[in-house]
Design a protein around this motif. Structure first.
Motif, mmCIF file in Angstrom:
data_model
loop_
_atom_site.group_PDB
_atom_site.id
_atom_site.type_symbol
_atom_site.label_atom_id
_atom_site.label_comp_id
_atom_site.label_asym_id
_atom_site.label_seq_id
_atom_site.Cartn_x
_atom_site.Cartn_y
_atom_site.Cartn_z
ATOM 1 N N LEU A 21 1.449 -1.275 0.246
ATOM 2 C CA LEU A 21 0.133 -0.202 0.376
ATOM 3 C C LEU A 21 1.330 1.114 -0.106
ATOM 4 O O LEU A 21 1.925 1.579 0.475
ATOM 5 C CB LEU A 21 -0.813 0.201 0.732
ATOM 6 C CG LEU A 21 -1.758 -1.421 1.247
ATOM 7 C CD1 LEU A 21 -2.743 -1.120 2.027
ATOM 8 C CD2 LEU A 21 -3.054 -1.157 0.106
ATOM 9 N N THR A 22 0.645 1.777 -0.852
ATOM 10 C CA THR A 22 0.971 3.588 -0.420
ATOM 11 C C THR A 22 0.401 4.376 -0.363
ATOM 12 O O THR A 22 -0.890 5.229 -0.931
ATOM 13 C CB THR A 22 1.776 4.262 -2.264
ATOM 14 O OG1 THR A 22 2.884 3.093 -2.458
ATOM 15 C CG2 THR A 22 2.923 5.227 -1.987
ATOM 16 N N ASP A 46 -13.156 4.281 11.328
ATOM 17 C CA ASP A 46 -13.268 5.609 10.508
ATOM 18 C C ASP A 46 -11.692 5.831 10.105
ATOM 19 O O ASP A 46 -11.290 6.038 9.025
ATOM 20 C CB ASP A 46 -13.454 6.999 11.301
ATOM 21 C CG ASP A 46 -14.642 7.063 11.681
ATOM 22 O OD1 ASP A 46 -15.908 6.981 11.069
ATOM 23 O OD2 ASP A 46 -15.162 7.880 12.489
ATOM 24 N N LEU A 47 -10.675 5.232 11.444
ATOM 25 C CA LEU A 47 -9.365 4.901 10.961
ATOM 26 C C LEU A 47 -8.737 4.344 9.480
ATOM 27 O O LEU A 47 -8.026 4.471 8.453
ATOM 28 C CB LEU A 47 -8.392 4.646 11.430
ATOM 29 C CG LEU A 47 -8.428 5.972 12.861
ATOM 30 C CD1 LEU A 47 -7.181 4.975 14.319
ATOM 31 C CD2 LEU A 47 -7.310 7.061 12.475
ATOM 32 N N LEU A 48 -9.628 3.251 9.252
ATOM 33 C CA LEU A 48 -9.882 2.069 7.974
ATOM 34 C C LEU A 48 -10.083 2.607 7.250
ATOM 35 O O LEU A 48 -9.857 2.800 5.632
ATOM 36 C CB LEU A 48 -10.251 0.835 8.046
ATOM 37 C CG LEU A 48 -9.674 -0.032 9.247
ATOM 38 C CD1 LEU A 48 -10.979 -1.109 9.981
ATOM 39 C CD2 LEU A 48 -8.622 -0.331 9.341
ATOM 40 N N ASP A 49 -11.119 3.601 6.789
ATOM 41 C CA ASP A 49 -11.812 4.685 5.651
ATOM 42 C C ASP A 49 -10.864 5.093 5.059
ATOM 43 O O ASP A 49 -10.200 5.434 4.502
ATOM 44 C CB ASP A 49 -13.243 5.032 6.084
ATOM 45 C CG ASP A 49 -14.707 4.092 6.239
ATOM 46 O OD1 ASP A 49 -14.131 2.862 5.970
ATOM 47 O OD2 ASP A 49 -15.232 4.117 6.908
ATOM 48 N N LEU A 50 -9.885 5.772 6.247
ATOM 49 C CA LEU A 50 -8.831 7.009 6.162
ATOM 50 C C LEU A 50 -7.735 6.453 4.951
ATOM 51 O O LEU A 50 -7.068 6.964 4.079
ATOM 52 C CB LEU A 50 -8.119 7.611 7.338
ATOM 53 C CG LEU A 50 -7.305 8.856 7.090
ATOM 54 C CD1 LEU A 50 -7.871 9.930 5.779
ATOM 55 C CD2 LEU A 50 -7.153 9.444 8.451
ATOM 56 N N ILE A 62 -9.045 -2.864 2.533
ATOM 57 C CA ILE A 62 -8.338 -2.656 3.618
ATOM 58 C C ILE A 62 -9.310 -3.626 4.558
ATOM 59 O O ILE A 62 -8.574 -4.413 5.422
ATOM 60 C CB ILE A 62 -8.663 -1.194 3.716
ATOM 61 C CG1 ILE A 62 -8.068 -0.361 2.425
ATOM 62 C CG2 ILE A 62 -8.528 -1.177 5.189
ATOM 63 C CD1 ILE A 62 -6.913 -0.567 3.127
ATOM 64 N N ASP A 63 -10.270 -3.995 4.416
ATOM 65 C CA ASP A 63 -11.037 -5.448 5.326
ATOM 66 C C ASP A 63 -10.407 -6.521 5.344
ATOM 67 O O ASP A 63 -10.966 -6.904 5.771
ATOM 68 C CB ASP A 63 -12.546 -4.800 4.775
ATOM 69 C CG ASP A 63 -14.032 -4.215 5.025
ATOM 70 O OD1 ASP A 63 -12.958 -2.999 5.687
ATOM 71 O OD2 ASP A 63 -14.883 -3.329 4.451
ATOM 72 N N ASP A 69 -1.445 -7.118 9.227
ATOM 73 C CA ASP A 69 -1.228 -5.750 8.434
ATOM 74 C C ASP A 69 -1.823 -4.651 9.264
ATOM 75 O O ASP A 69 -1.440 -2.944 8.656
ATOM 76 C CB ASP A 69 -1.609 -6.535 6.960
ATOM 77 C CG ASP A 69 -0.401 -7.105 6.335
ATOM 78 O OD1 ASP A 69 1.160 -6.284 6.595
ATOM 79 O OD2 ASP A 69 -0.274 -8.100 5.820
ATOM 80 N N MET A 70 -3.184 -4.933 8.928
ATOM 81 C CA MET A 70 -4.025 -4.005 9.732
ATOM 82 C C MET A 70 -3.561 -2.554 10.633
ATOM 83 O O MET A 70 -3.428 -1.647 11.089
ATOM 84 C CB MET A 70 -5.357 -3.997 10.243
ATOM 85 C CG MET A 70 -6.444 -3.103 10.992
ATOM 86 S SD MET A 70 -7.650 -3.983 11.739
ATOM 87 C CE MET A 70 -7.426 -4.562 13.189
ATOM 88 N N MET A 71 -3.361 -3.876 11.815
ATOM 89 C CA MET A 71 -1.788 -3.039 13.142
ATOM 90 C C MET A 71 -1.446 -1.424 12.439
ATOM 91 O O MET A 71 -1.417 -1.082 13.451
ATOM 92 C CB MET A 71 -1.546 -4.136 14.086
ATOM 93 C CG MET A 71 -2.165 -4.118 14.399
ATOM 94 S SD MET A 71 -3.440 -4.072 15.077
ATOM 95 C CE MET A 71 -3.019 -2.787 16.937
ATOM 96 N N GLU A 72 -0.302 -2.292 11.201
ATOM 97 C CA GLU A 72 0.714 -1.556 10.680
ATOM 98 C C GLU A 72 -0.324 0.129 10.043
ATOM 99 O O GLU A 72 0.181 0.965 9.718
ATOM 100 C CB GLU A 72 1.854 -2.489 10.270
ATOM 101 C CG GLU A 72 2.575 -1.264 9.517
ATOM 102 C CD GLU A 72 3.292 -0.942 10.657
ATOM 103 O OE1 GLU A 72 4.223 0.238 10.187
ATOM 104 O OE2 GLU A 72 3.376 -0.729 11.621
ATOM 105 N N VAL A 73 -1.156 -0.664 8.853
ATOM 106 C CA VAL A 73 -1.853 0.682 8.461
ATOM 107 C C VAL A 73 -2.199 1.432 9.824
ATOM 108 O O VAL A 73 -1.552 2.634 9.402
ATOM 109 C CB VAL A 73 -2.628 -0.248 7.603
ATOM 110 C CG1 VAL A 73 -3.821 0.786 7.183
ATOM 111 C CG2 VAL A 73 -2.119 -0.504 6.702
#
Length: 88
Positions: A21-22, A46-50, A62-63, A69-73
């Protein structure tokens, strides 16, 4: 200014395999829809949407992130919403 992250577990999206992801630099408009609670917390959704907006990925990509990976994102995305270190 962009920031790239290589996924530990690639995500399948249709016939594509997403391995990184960039993230582009955030702008004020990216924060319009964020709901900040009274304690200053921003819901994970909301952070995942961002993250989806900043990485130009569909929310469904993202889902499907692995929790590692989610935690790093989330760390990278939350970094756009918190003040930097003070200098001086």
């Amino acid at each position: 200014m962009t920031n790239s992250y290589t996924l530990k577990v690639p995500v399948k999206h249709g016939s594509d395999e997403i391995t990184a992801l960039t993230f582009r630099k955030a702008k004020a408009r990216d924060f319009r829809e964020l709901k900040v609670g009274g304690d200053g917390a921003i819901p994970i959704g909301d952070l995942l949407d961002l993250a989806a907006r900043l990485s130009d990925q569909a929310p469904s990509v993202i889902d499907e992130l692995d929790p590692i990976d989610m935690m790093e994102v989330l760390k990278r995305t939350a970094g756009f919403t918190t003040p930097g270190q003070k200098t001086g």
